[in-house]
Scaffold this active site. Structure first.
Site, short mmCIF file in Angstrom:
data_model
loop_
_atom_site.label_atom_id
_atom_site.label_comp_id
_atom_site.label_asym_id
_atom_site.label_seq_id
_atom_site.Cartn_x
_atom_site.Cartn_y
_atom_site.Cartn_z
N HIS A 269 2.55 -17.16 59.04
CA HIS A 269 1.57 -16.64 58.09
C HIS A 269 0.20 -17.28 58.33
O HIS A 269 -0.81 -16.60 58.51
CB HIS A 269 2.06 -16.93 56.66
CG HIS A 269 1.13 -16.48 55.59
ND1 HIS A 269 1.28 -15.28 54.93
CD2 HIS A 269 0.01 -17.05 55.05
CE1 HIS A 269 0.30 -15.14 54.04
NE2 HIS A 269 -0.48 -16.21 54.09
N GLU A 270 0.18 -18.61 58.35
CA GLU A 270 -1.11 -19.30 58.54
C GLU A 270 -1.66 -19.04 59.94
O GLU A 270 -2.87 -18.92 60.13
CB GLU A 270 -0.97 -20.80 58.27
CG GLU A 270 -0.46 -21.19 56.88
CD GLU A 270 -1.25 -20.58 55.73
OE1 GLU A 270 -2.43 -20.20 55.92
OE2 GLU A 270 -0.70 -20.48 54.60
N HIS A 273 -3.59 -15.89 59.83
CA HIS A 273 -4.96 -16.15 59.35
C HIS A 273 -5.79 -16.79 60.48
O HIS A 273 -6.95 -16.42 60.70
CB HIS A 273 -4.94 -17.12 58.17
CG HIS A 273 -4.54 -16.52 56.85
ND1 HIS A 273 -5.20 -15.47 56.28
CD2 HIS A 273 -3.55 -16.85 55.97
CE1 HIS A 273 -4.65 -15.16 55.11
NE2 HIS A 273 -3.63 -15.98 54.90
N GLU A 299 -5.63 -11.47 54.53
CA GLU A 299 -4.20 -11.49 54.19
C GLU A 299 -3.42 -10.45 55.00
O GLU A 299 -2.24 -10.66 55.29
CB GLU A 299 -4.05 -11.26 52.68
CG GLU A 299 -2.68 -11.58 52.13
CD GLU A 299 -2.37 -13.08 52.03
OE1 GLU A 299 -3.26 -13.91 52.33
OE2 GLU A 299 -1.22 -13.40 51.67
#
Lengths: 505, 505
Positions: A269-270, A273, A299
């Site tokens: 997820h990070e 980003h 997101e």
């Protein structure tokens, strides 16, 4: 463009870039505070952050910035046109005008109140005591209402809150898309529950040694495209990604040796980003054209890599043998199908941050409905707990046993982050629309993933999304890239396909 | 003090503190650059540092600061008097007046030149090619000469260089003390060589696993008084200590698994610096009264803990059993005496940073003599290599085989750090004088060390040195604390005692 216009643009950009560089210093201080800072250093760190924020703000709201913006627009730079300069002027103007409208006294009161209110929230959550938090929440909401009145809004006060995170987005537009999503999603989730199929969850709760989780997570992040020469991965309590500079993007995670998905999907997820930050056009650093389009678009990048890629069969075709080698004790007698099912376990639960890919959005819809209602004056703060529980029962079929696992679970409201929640589900919606388009544009995406090749998707994202920065608003970007406006359809198609197959519905 | 004076002091301090807070942000960025920063982030980090330095400088040299200083002095604050405010005015004025005298063009040319010249030095050292570095060194020295002329000096241009690191110190004063030291030291070192006694050096070059070195180093640093709640220990290439804020002091080291002393005594050394930073009066943070007295005084703290404490018999009385437990493979059949001798091996060598406690000072004396000579115009840069080798033979009895292990070994001259070297030996001199006084003041210091109790010495340093900040200049401080002016006597007494016993002379 006249020489005079060029000179004014150069002056504007130089000033704006300095503000960005100053804020990037603050970003490093913030990263340090959340990773390595010694315990006793908080007070001084607060002084450092306040001074940097003050200087950056002072330079940003300088009358000269306003003059340059006006002169540039008078000189014929149309903020409607499709150029980098036009987008820069449009976005600088939007943020500048809001900033100068905000009274300094309100900014200071908000910043003081939020610190105290977060403290009160922590205590209230620990005791599950909404009553003790209620006056703080009322105070924060009152101040944010004053902020909305000061900066202005088109229809609903809540529109002003949305504009800080998702420029141009309105309560009405979100309500429409979210209500379409809600009906279908509630239906899908209840069908999943009725299917009676359940994965063996214990598989992912066995012992996964932290050092090997770190190695595996780093390898996965690097494989999907996160560049460790221009970034890092560290440990923190509440994971985040921060773009400190064009080649300095830092992601964080936390490890639980008895919970594989937390760190692994957290890292993906990070990294999602981070890959976006690393793909923003460096030549526009410090101006809106070099910055992320919106929180929702940000997101969409993290969710796509975490869920649409990271929780796909094709991804694990490549990574599962590696996982079995690294974690033989946990996985030696687990088939790839069993593992894939375990990481795609869908079931209603109370806590948003622990929820699965599908029910997650229901948590957000509920919060959006409640916060837009209390912010626009249609719900009393006093009635929040009962309104929460009522909706929760309706959407999830279960009732929280107390407010700690109900309306007190998130930090956002105590921190004044009203209007932030919807960007999480907007991210999932954008992600599904982008991903559907990428799948159509690129042949055999699944096959590439199976062989550990993510370059095709990465290049597609770089080309279609990352390189634009804020050139387009989110709502334009989604249309330009997919040919369609924002809609719940792609996300529902994706989920129906994936979970339909898994749960036999 | 009149209300008007009080108000002016408050305004001055507020401005000066802001400058200090800004510089402390730069310190964190610098720490990060040297520990964790991603490789590709250098360019942006350069922009961040330049912007912060520029804003801090601009605020420091603001005409209002000069006005406040003048008004305060006219209002009767005597910079000769013995108060915190007087010391603050004296030191702010000293630095302010130098800063406003420096032309911006010179500062910028120096900063550009130094970056290039350090690059040229690295290449020259790698090839041991002084000729290619010579034009750069001439350029740097030329610019630093212009700096000396701009800020002014009493007698020799080199005095202006010293003033940046050791305020008030002069070429003449150092020459006198250093020449006394040189004669006795050359004599002691040749007697040690003649003694024929040699420790078994292999003892400290065995395998010392890095993770256990870290554990042991941290334990030692904590035991002598470094507070890890207000500090950290990290890994870097060129170890340093940085005080980022009143409760944020960071030390660094590098580990070699086959060289025990490098990291261990390095950690004690940096912890000594760190303990000083942690002991500065927090209530005066950001003003000279809250800042270290001088580089020499700073170095006295690191050297005292590293050598006078850390390389003492009493220290190892407490720590050797722990070392044997942690490193059984290396130390199980090594007696405490053998170990103590091995960490106190004195022998002439070419490289300063690898030299022992005694010969180290000869390396410094030689550099001081050469740099004061070429800076004051008594030595041509072209003649530096031969002058170096001639002195080296005279003091050490050996000749470097090339300039890489001779006059090209240190970064300082390429970096414009002229006047810095003497502070290393001044540190040893101050340390010996302070330590002799502490030993006289405190009963049974050795006995406390043997039982792992360093609190007595720590408190003595806090009380006599740390709490004063810059209230006294180094030269006053040494007199106030020890009753004696700076002299080589204590250091020679200490070394004669210690090495006389070890080498039987």
């Amino acid at each position: 463009m006249s020489e005079k216009t060029k000179a004014m643009l150069a002056e504007l950009y130089e000033n704006i870039r300095d503000v960005a560089v100053l804020r990037s210093c603050a970003s490093l201080l913030d990263w340090d505070e959340r990773t390595y800072m010694p315990r006793n250093a908080s007070e001084h760190r607060g002084n450092q952050m306040a001074l940097l924020a003050g200087i950056a703000h002072e330079r940003f709201v300088a009358p000269r910035i306003g003059e340059l913006l006006n002169n540039l627009i008078n000189d014929g730079i149309s903020i409607e046109s499709d150029t980098t300069d036009a987008a820069n002027i449009r976005e600088i103007k939007r943020v500048y005008e809001k900033a100068v409208k905000l009274p300094k006294s309100l900014v200071e009161e908000l910043s003081r109140t939020i610190i105290l209110s977060q403290g009160a929230w922590q205590e209230a959550r620990a005791k599950s005591d909404f009553a003790s938090f209620k006056p703080w929440m009322e105070k924060v909401v009152g101040l944010k209402r004053r902020q909305a009145e000061a900066v202005g809004y088109a229809i609903a006060p809540y529109d002003a809150m949305l504009d800080d995170f998702e420029p141009g987005m309105t309560t009405a537009a979100i309500s429409e898309v979210f209500s379409g999503l809600r009906n279908e999603l509630v239906d899908l989730i209840s069908k999943i529950a009725e299917s009676g199929k359940r994965p063996d969850r214990q598989i992912i709760l066995r012992l996964y040694p932290v050092d090997r989780q770190e190695k595996f997570g780093k390898e996965a992040a690097e494989t999907i495209g996160f560049d460790f020469k221009s970034g890092r991965l560290d440990i923190t309590v509440h994971p985040f990604c921060t773009g400190i500079g064009p080649a300095d993007v830092r992601i964080t995670t936390r490890y639980d040796s008895n919970h594989f998905p937390q760190a692994f999907f957290g890292i993906l997820h990070e990294a999602g980003h981070g890959i976006y930050e690393q793909g923003l056009p460096k030549e526009h650093y410090g101006t809106p054209s070099g910055d992320a389009a919106s929180l929702g678009i940000h997101e969409s990048q993290s969710r796509m890599w975490e869920n649409m890629v990271g929780r796909s069969r094709a991804f694990w075709q490549h990574f599962y043998p590696k996982a079995q080698t690294l974690f033989p004790e946990a996985l030696k007698s687990v088939s790839q199908d069993q593992f894939y099912f375990a990481i795609n376990d869908v079931r209603p639960s109370f806590i948003r941050v622990e929820s699965d890919e599908a029910t997650y959005n229901l948590h957000i819809l509920l919060r959006f409905e409640l916060e837009s209602a209390f912010f626009n004056g249609d719900l009393n703060i006093a009635d929040l707990p009962s309104a929460w529980n009522e909706k929760f029962l309706k959407y999830f079929g279960i009732t929280p046993k107390n407010d700690a696992e109900g309306c007190l679970q998130d930090v956002h409201w105590s921190a004044g982050l009203i209007g932030y929640f919807p960007t999480y589900t907007l991210g999932n919606l954008y992600a599904a629309q982008f991903f559907a388009r990428a799948t159509a544009d690129l042949a055999n995406l699944d096959q590439s993933f199976s062989s550990g090749d993510f370059r095709g998707l990465l290049d597609w994202l770089r080309r279609n999304i990352h390189r634009h920065g804020q050139r387009y608003r989110a709502e334009q970007l989604i249309k330009i890239v997919t040919g369609q406006p924002l809609s719940h359809k792609s996300l529902m198609d994706y989920m129906k396909g994936k979970f339909g197959e898994l749960y036999g519905i």
